[in-house]
Scaffold this active site. Structure first.
Site, short mmCIF file in Angstrom:
data_model
loop_
_atom_site.label_atom_id
_atom_site.label_comp_id
_atom_site.label_asym_id
_atom_site.label_seq_id
_atom_site.Cartn_x
_atom_site.Cartn_y
_atom_site.Cartn_z
N SER A 132 2.30 1.42 -2.61
CA SER A 132 2.30 2.80 -2.14
C SER A 132 1.07 3.55 -2.68
O SER A 132 -0.04 3.05 -2.60
CB SER A 132 3.61 3.47 -2.56
OG SER A 132 3.82 4.67 -1.86
N ASP A 147 6.45 1.03 3.27
CA ASP A 147 6.06 1.24 1.87
C ASP A 147 6.37 0.03 0.98
O ASP A 147 7.51 -0.43 0.90
CB ASP A 147 6.81 2.46 1.34
CG ASP A 147 6.17 3.03 0.09
OD1 ASP A 147 5.90 2.26 -0.84
OD2 ASP A 147 5.95 4.26 0.04
#
Length: 268
Positions: free
Chosen positions: A44, A156
């Protein structure tokens, strides 16, 4: 025998400004900890920090100007992935994919089965940018249509593995949440509960509840404080594992011994 070590950054949304403080401290005290690392891993927002380190150390000069809005993809004013892409296109050199291959490890979560995928080889600059954007795509918050890499949809990377390279004993882990990461905040009270999520240990306390919640909001009034906390946490890490002042930053041999000592103390 030469000691090899990695550095991994947990994803933390807008709290990634914490790493600016951490990196400022390390660059000031023991720069070889960064310059000598074999690989940088991240998920991320953490993968953007890892990418900057793997590709161009000059970007770290921005850390010294944390209060000025020149942090590019690190600054918490960006909200859309289009802004992230624009920043990457502007800042990454044309041979970024060549520099990153074998040195950068990015965590992705495959949408079809939720399995983690680690990518460390990039054939083109565009492919590198796409991988970084896939790792940052948090469902709903970033949109409803996941991004694809090589025709496969990903979301993510923090959802399946928020600390790539964690399994290696020689990986120095960093996270802006109090827990068991090598560099992280410390709470003043004893914690009875601890949650493990994506290879990241997070203590269950009011401080972490606040940090997790504000990861999704730009901390416009807390930038200096978050950076300062990162600096002091990194300084504590160095002090706890040996007086950093004893190690000359240009002596790689001595520094290798220092890192080896750190691994023995913290992993066995």
């Amino acid at each position: 025998m030469k000691v090899v070590w990695n550095i991994s950054f947990a994803g933390c949304g807008f709290r990634s400004i914490y790493y600016v403080g951490v990196l400022s401290c390390i660059l000031e005290r023991v720069p070889q900890l960064l310059h000598g690392a074999a690989m940088f891993g991240g998920a991320s927002s953490g993968c953007l920090v890892a990418a900057a380190l793997a590709l161009c150390f000059s970007i770290l000069n921005m850390a010294k100007e944390a209060r000025k809005h020149i942090l590019g993809v690190f600054h918490p004013t960006f909200r859309m992935l289009q802004t992230v892409r624009h920043s990457l296109l502007e800042k990454l050199p044309q041979d970024a994919h060549l520099r990153a291959s074998g040195r950068l490890c990015v965590s992705l979560t495959r949408l079809a089965d939720g399995q983690n995928v680690l990518v460390s080889k990039f054939d083109t600059r565009e492919e590198l940018i796409q991988v970084l954007m896939c790792s940052c795509f948090f469902p709903i918050y970033c949109g409803f249509k996941p991004l694809s890499y090589h025709g496969v949809l990903y979301v993510d990377g923090a959802l399946s593995n928020n600390m790539p390279l964690f399994e290696h004993r020689n990986t120095i882990t960093m996270a802006p949440f109090s827990g068991e990461s090598d560099i992280c905040p410390r709470e003043g009270t004893f914690n009875f509960f601890e949650a493990h999520y994506g290879n990241v240990s997070i203590q269950v306390n009011t401080g972490n509840v606040y940090r997790v919640c504000t990861s999704f909001l730009p901390p416009t009034l807390e930038l200096a404080e978050i950076c300062h906390n990162g600096y002091t946490d990194a300084l504590r890490f160095l002090k706890e594992r040996g007086e950093h002042s004893h190690f000359h930053p240009h002596s790689l041999q001595v520094f290798d011994t220092f890192i080896f000592y750190c691994r023995l103390q913290s992993r066995v």
